[in-house]
Design a protein around this motif. Structure first.
Motif, PDB file in Angstrom:
ATOM      1  N   VAL A  12      -5.018  48.393 -20.201  1.00 31.37           N
ATOM      2  CA  VAL A  12      -4.443  49.442 -19.352  1.00 31.37           C
ATOM      3  C   VAL A  12      -5.540  50.087 -18.486  1.00 31.37           C
ATOM      4  O   VAL A  12      -5.353  50.300 -17.292  1.00 31.37           O
ATOM      5  N   ARG A  13      -6.696  50.344 -19.123  1.00 35.13           N
ATOM      6  CA  ARG A  13      -7.796  50.991 -18.374  1.00 35.13           C
ATOM      7  C   ARG A  13      -8.219  50.125 -17.188  1.00 35.13           C
ATOM      8  O   ARG A  13      -8.544  50.626 -16.116  1.00 35.13           O
ATOM      9  N   ALA A  14      -8.185  48.805 -17.385  1.00 37.74           N
ATOM     10  CA  ALA A  14      -8.624  47.897 -16.308  1.00 37.74           C
ATOM     11  C   ALA A  14      -7.686  47.980 -15.095  1.00 37.74           C
ATOM     12  O   ALA A  14      -8.123  47.819 -13.955  1.00 37.74           O
ATOM     13  N   VAL A  15      -6.412  48.234 -15.343  1.00 38.43           N
ATOM     14  CA  VAL A  15      -5.476  48.295 -14.205  1.00 38.43           C
ATOM     15  C   VAL A  15      -5.275  49.717 -13.708  1.00 38.43           C
ATOM     16  O   VAL A  15      -4.871  49.930 -12.559  1.00 38.43           O
ATOM     17  N   ASP A  16      -5.542  50.720 -14.566  1.00 37.26           N
ATOM     18  CA  ASP A  16      -5.369  52.110 -14.128  1.00 37.26           C
ATOM     19  C   ASP A  16      -6.256  53.072 -14.921  1.00 37.26           C
ATOM     20  O   ASP A  16      -5.837  53.603 -15.957  1.00 37.26           O
ATOM     21  N   PRO A  17      -7.457  53.346 -14.412  1.00 35.69           N
ATOM     22  CA  PRO A  17      -8.364  54.241 -15.136  1.00 35.69           C
ATOM     23  C   PRO A  17      -7.864  55.686 -15.224  1.00 35.69           C
ATOM     24  O   PRO A  17      -8.410  56.475 -15.991  1.00 35.69           O
ATOM     25  N   LEU A  18      -6.818  56.036 -14.460  1.00 36.19           N
ATOM     26  CA  LEU A  18      -6.299  57.409 -14.512  1.00 36.19           C
ATOM     27  C   LEU A  18      -5.388  57.654 -15.723  1.00 36.19           C
ATOM     28  O   LEU A  18      -5.119  58.795 -16.101  1.00 36.19           O
ATOM     29  N   VAL A  19      -4.914  56.568 -16.350  1.00 36.36           N
ATOM     30  CA  VAL A  19      -4.044  56.713 -17.525  1.00 36.36           C
ATOM     31  C   VAL A  19      -4.899  57.000 -18.763  1.00 36.36           C
ATOM     32  O   VAL A  19      -5.848  56.276 -19.038  1.00 36.36           O
ATOM     33  N   PRO A 101       2.688  52.619 -19.001  1.00 41.11           N
ATOM     34  CA  PRO A 101       1.796  52.808 -17.851  1.00 41.11           C
ATOM     35  C   PRO A 101       2.272  51.948 -16.676  1.00 41.11           C
ATOM     36  O   PRO A 101       2.413  50.723 -16.802  1.00 41.11           O
ATOM     37  N   SER A 102       2.522  52.573 -15.530  1.00 40.63           N
ATOM     38  CA  SER A 102       3.223  51.887 -14.440  1.00 40.63           C
ATOM     39  C   SER A 102       2.500  50.635 -13.951  1.00 40.63           C
ATOM     40  O   SER A 102       3.134  49.646 -13.593  1.00 40.63           O
ATOM     41  N   ARG A 103       1.167  50.699 -13.910  1.00 36.51           N
ATOM     42  CA  ARG A 103       0.428  49.550 -13.348  1.00 36.51           C
ATOM     43  C   ARG A 103       0.172  48.448 -14.364  1.00 36.51           C
ATOM     44  O   ARG A 103      -0.348  47.380 -14.000  1.00 36.51           O
ATOM     45  N   ASP A 104       0.507  48.691 -15.641  1.00 29.32           N
ATOM     46  CA  ASP A 104       0.359  47.643 -16.660  1.00 29.32           C
ATOM     47  C   ASP A 104       1.638  46.811 -16.648  1.00 29.32           C
ATOM     48  O   ASP A 104       2.497  46.906 -17.530  1.00 29.32           O
ATOM     49  N   THR A 105       1.753  45.985 -15.624  1.00 30.21           N
ATOM     50  CA  THR A 105       3.024  45.298 -15.368  1.00 30.21           C
ATOM     51  C   THR A 105       3.245  44.067 -16.253  1.00 30.21           C
ATOM     52  O   THR A 105       4.384  43.602 -16.386  1.00 30.21           O
ATOM     53  N   ALA A 106       2.171  43.531 -16.872  1.00 31.59           N
ATOM     54  CA  ALA A 106       2.306  42.247 -17.580  1.00 31.59           C
ATOM     55  C   ALA A 106       3.412  42.252 -18.649  1.00 31.59           C
ATOM     56  O   ALA A 106       4.130  41.263 -18.783  1.00 31.59           O
ATOM     57  N   PRO A 107       3.586  43.341 -19.433  1.00 35.03           N
ATOM     58  CA  PRO A 107       4.597  43.251 -20.508  1.00 35.03           C
ATOM     59  C   PRO A 107       6.009  43.649 -20.111  1.00 35.03           C
ATOM     60  O   PRO A 107       6.928  43.436 -20.893  1.00 35.03           O
ATOM     61  N   VAL A 108       6.236  44.262 -18.938  1.00 30.28           N
ATOM     62  CA  VAL A 108       7.470  45.036 -18.763  1.00 30.28           C
ATOM     63  C   VAL A 108       8.747  44.212 -18.573  1.00 30.28           C
ATOM     64  O   VAL A 108       9.852  44.736 -18.738  1.00 30.28           O
ATOM     65  N   LYS A 109       8.594  42.926 -18.289  1.00 31.10           N
ATOM     66  CA  LYS A 109       9.801  42.099 -18.211  1.00 31.10           C
ATOM     67  C   LYS A 109      10.574  42.144 -19.542  1.00 31.10           C
ATOM     68  O   LYS A 109      11.809  42.038 -19.563  1.00 31.10           O
ATOM     69  N   VAL A 221      -3.412  62.105 -18.715  1.00 35.43           N
ATOM     70  CA  VAL A 221      -4.082  61.893 -17.422  1.00 35.43           C
ATOM     71  C   VAL A 221      -5.589  61.988 -17.606  1.00 35.43           C
ATOM     72  O   VAL A 221      -6.088  62.954 -18.189  1.00 35.43           O
ATOM     73  N   ASN A 222      -6.309  61.010 -17.077  1.00 39.67           N
ATOM     74  CA  ASN A 222      -7.748  60.994 -17.210  1.00 39.67           C
ATOM     75  C   ASN A 222      -8.400  61.813 -16.097  1.00 39.67           C
ATOM     76  O   ASN A 222      -9.181  61.287 -15.301  1.00 39.67           O
ATOM     77  N   ALA A 223      -8.027  63.079 -15.991  1.00 34.54           N
ATOM     78  CA  ALA A 223      -8.596  63.980 -14.989  1.00 34.54           C
ATOM     79  C   ALA A 223      -8.345  65.393 -15.506  1.00 34.54           C
ATOM     80  O   ALA A 223      -7.441  65.611 -16.300  1.00 34.54           O
ATOM     81  N   ALA A 224      -9.142  66.340 -15.050  1.00 33.66           N
ATOM     82  CA  ALA A 224      -8.937  67.734 -15.465  1.00 33.66           C
ATOM     83  C   ALA A 224      -9.622  68.650 -14.446  1.00 33.66           C
ATOM     84  O   ALA A 224     -10.621  68.247 -13.845  1.00 33.66           O
ATOM     85  N   PRO A 225      -9.104  69.842 -14.250  1.00 33.95           N
ATOM     86  CA  PRO A 225      -7.873  70.401 -14.790  1.00 33.95           C
ATOM     87  C   PRO A 225      -6.636  69.855 -14.067  1.00 33.95           C
ATOM     88  O   PRO A 225      -6.680  69.555 -12.871  1.00 33.95           O
ATOM     89  N   VAL A 226      -5.535  69.761 -14.842  1.00 32.44           N
ATOM     90  CA  VAL A 226      -4.287  69.200 -14.323  1.00 32.44           C
ATOM     91  C   VAL A 226      -3.254  70.319 -14.167  1.00 32.44           C
ATOM     92  O   VAL A 226      -3.063  71.124 -15.081  1.00 32.44           O
TER      93      VAL A 226
END
Ligand SMILES: CC(C)(COP(=O)(O)OP(=O)(O)OC[C@H]1O[C@@H](n2cnc3c(N)ncnc32)[C@H](O)[C@@H]1OP(=O)(O)O)[C@@H](O)C(=O)NCCC(=O)NCCS
Length: 295
Positions: A12-19, A101-109, A221-226
């Motif tokens: 997941v981190r590889a496709v979206d570091p913000l998650v 996680p929206s960008r982790d598309t591989a499993p969602v089918k 979310v990998n950011a702060a403050p949110v």
């Protein structure tokens, strides 16, 4: 199992570091283990008189899953099948919900093939250091105060009626009363609520939870403050003239001045007004909520 969860979090981190928050399973529930996947299943049963019951069906069975290995779709399918085999609807208004996680598309089918549909997104955008936006002509934005209780409650209620069309948010007999209490006790004194006026008449509102009130979502979310933009509504006759843009700019400006670096919000994916509006305002999906109503 720790290695499996670590592998999931790394993918997941590889496709979206913000998650954030993918390196553990949160809360209590029933553990499910299959090849290359683990899950934690739980059930929320809501009091129909609570405000929370406006935001979903009354009984929501939730699955958090972590999947790894060469075939994430098959792994997710296996843990979904284990979970679905154990679910027995035991009353009305029951639904299943899986946030992914929206960008982790591989499993969602695996979700689509089991009848789940994407109903909502958690979307995020960066808030840059304070750079006031240009004012929108003919739209004045002001801070809401206690005298605006009725007007804010009314718009909030009309927003819920609009969102309820998409099959997850549910207006109840007590919704207006609960909203009024929440606006009086929480929104107006504790949150950032702004109203837009056109020719001296209120035309829309935005409500943002400050970082002190966003712990329920900031850990994903990998950011702060949110800060969390929870409500945006423009009266139908005023739409398409920049009122929403003026409210969004005001919310972002204020958040930036308060040191916020990331704004998050939910929107219904089938909403034809909000989905393009938020994308054009710089928001992009972080999590997709996949749901299935049980007959
Ligand atoms: C989504 C919603 C808040 C948008 O509000 P709105 O006032 O219609 O939005 P705006 O008029 O500001 O923006 C719509 C478009 O008009 C454009 N626009 C028109 N006149 C404009 C002006 N004078 N200044 C700036 N933008 C203007 C905007 O640029 C925007 O186009 P773009 O997205 O291609 O850039 C409104 O449709 C609404 O209340 N929908 C129902 C409830 C809802 O869905 N709420 C969101 C829940 S998450």
């Amino acid at each position: 199992m720790d290695d499996l969860i670590k592998d999931h979090a790394a993918r997941v981190r590889a496709v979206d570091p913000l998650v954030a928050g993918q390196d553990e399973l949160h809360g209590k529930g029933e553990w499910l283990e299959v090849r290359d996947a683990v899950g934690l299943a739980s059930t929320d049963r809501l009091d129909p008189d609570s405000l929370q019951a406006t935001w979903s069906p009354l009984v929501v069975h939730r699955l958090q899953a972590r999947v790894a290995g060469p075939d994430p779709e098959t792994a997710l399918g296996a843990v979904l099948d284990r979970w679905l085999a154990r679910r027995r609807p035991d009353g009305p208004e029951q639904a299943l919900s899986v946030s992914w996680p929206s960008r982790d598309t591989a499993p969602v089918k695996a979700l689509a093939l089991r009848g789940f549909m994407p109903v909502a997104a958690v979307a995020a955008r960066r808030i840059l250091p304070h750079t006031p936006a240009a004012p929108v002509p003919d739209v004045a934005v002001r801070r809401a105060n206690q005298d605006d209780l009725d007007v804010v409650t009314g718009m909030y209620r009309r927003l819920i009626d609009y969102d309820a069309q998409f099959g997850w948010v549910t207006a109840r007999a007590s919704t207006t009363e609960r909203l009024r209490e929440s606006v009086a006790k929480e929104v107006l004194p504790l949150e950032w609520c702004r109203l837009a006026e056109v020719a001296g008449r209120v035309a829309g509102c935005v409500i943002v939870q400050p970082p002190t009130r966003t712990r329920w979502i900031s850990s994903s979310v990998n950011a702060a403050p949110v800060a969390y933009l929870g409500t945006m509504y423009v009266e139908p006759a005023a739409r398409g003239h920049g009122v929403g843009v003026a409210l969004t700019d005001a919310a972002h400006d204020h958040a930036a001045a308060e040191g916020v670096t990331s704004m998050v919000l939910h929107h219904a994916l089938p909403n034809p007004l909000s989905t393009p509006f938020w994308a054009r305002r710089g928001y992009r999906p972080l999590f997709t909520q996949w749901i299935r109503h049980l007959p």
